[in-house]
Design a protein around this motif. Structure first.
Motif, PDB file in Angstrom:
ATOM      1  N   GLN A 106       0.856  -1.140   0.029  1.00 42.27           N
ATOM      2  CA  GLN A 106      -0.208  -0.093  -0.123  1.00 42.27           C
ATOM      3  C   GLN A 106       0.951   1.048   0.168  1.00 42.27           C
ATOM      4  OE1 GLN A 106      -2.479  -0.564   3.566  1.00 42.27           O
ATOM      5  NE2 GLN A 106      -4.046  -1.652   2.192  1.00 42.27           N
ATOM      6  N   ASP A 107       2.044   1.306   0.907  1.00 40.63           N
ATOM      7  CA  ASP A 107       2.990   2.224   0.702  1.00 40.63           C
ATOM      8  C   ASP A 107       3.496   2.672  -0.604  1.00 40.63           C
ATOM      9  OD1 ASP A 107       2.320   2.827   3.439  1.00 40.63           O
ATOM     10  OD2 ASP A 107       4.077   1.886   4.098  1.00 40.63           O
ATOM     11  N   LYS A 147       0.667   4.095  -2.965  1.00 40.23           N
ATOM     12  CA  LYS A 147       0.384   5.335  -2.467  1.00 40.23           C
ATOM     13  C   LYS A 147       1.736   6.390  -2.918  1.00 40.23           C
ATOM     14  CE  LYS A 147      -0.993   8.209   1.499  1.00 40.23           C
ATOM     15  NZ  LYS A 147      -0.924   8.193   2.627  1.00 40.23           N
ATOM     16  N   THR A 158       1.287   9.264  -6.170  1.00 46.73           N
ATOM     17  CA  THR A 158       1.500  10.495  -5.739  1.00 46.73           C
ATOM     18  C   THR A 158       2.609  11.339  -6.586  1.00 46.73           C
ATOM     19  OG1 THR A 158       0.923  10.064  -3.547  1.00 46.73           O
ATOM     20  CG2 THR A 158       2.063  11.993  -3.876  1.00 46.73           C
TER      21      THR A 158
END
Length: 67
Positions: A10-11, A14, A18
């Motif tokens: 997930q990191d 994300k 971004t």
């Protein structure tokens, strides 16, 4: 096979999403400036598009290895 635990996955997703959106928007802003000031800058469009696709391809690869 590459595996990531859920939090790391997930990191990564994300972070690179971004980077793709912010970096691509920034490069498109530079393109708009170059077109306005110098009347040229189509290569900036391709640079922005390439930047977005490179960042998104990392996201797609991580998601492809999802369990």
């Amino acid at each position: 096979m590459i595996t990531f635990n859920k939090t790391v996955r997930q990191d990564i997703v994300k972070t690179f999403n971004t980077l793709a959106y912010v970096g691509g928007t920034t490069q498109l802003g530079v393109l708009a400036y170059n077109v306005f000031e110098h009347g040229a800058g189509i290569s900036g469009f391709f640079a922005a598009l390439g930047y977005i696709l490179v960042c998104k391809s990392i996201v797609w690869l991580v998601l492809a290895y999802e369990d």
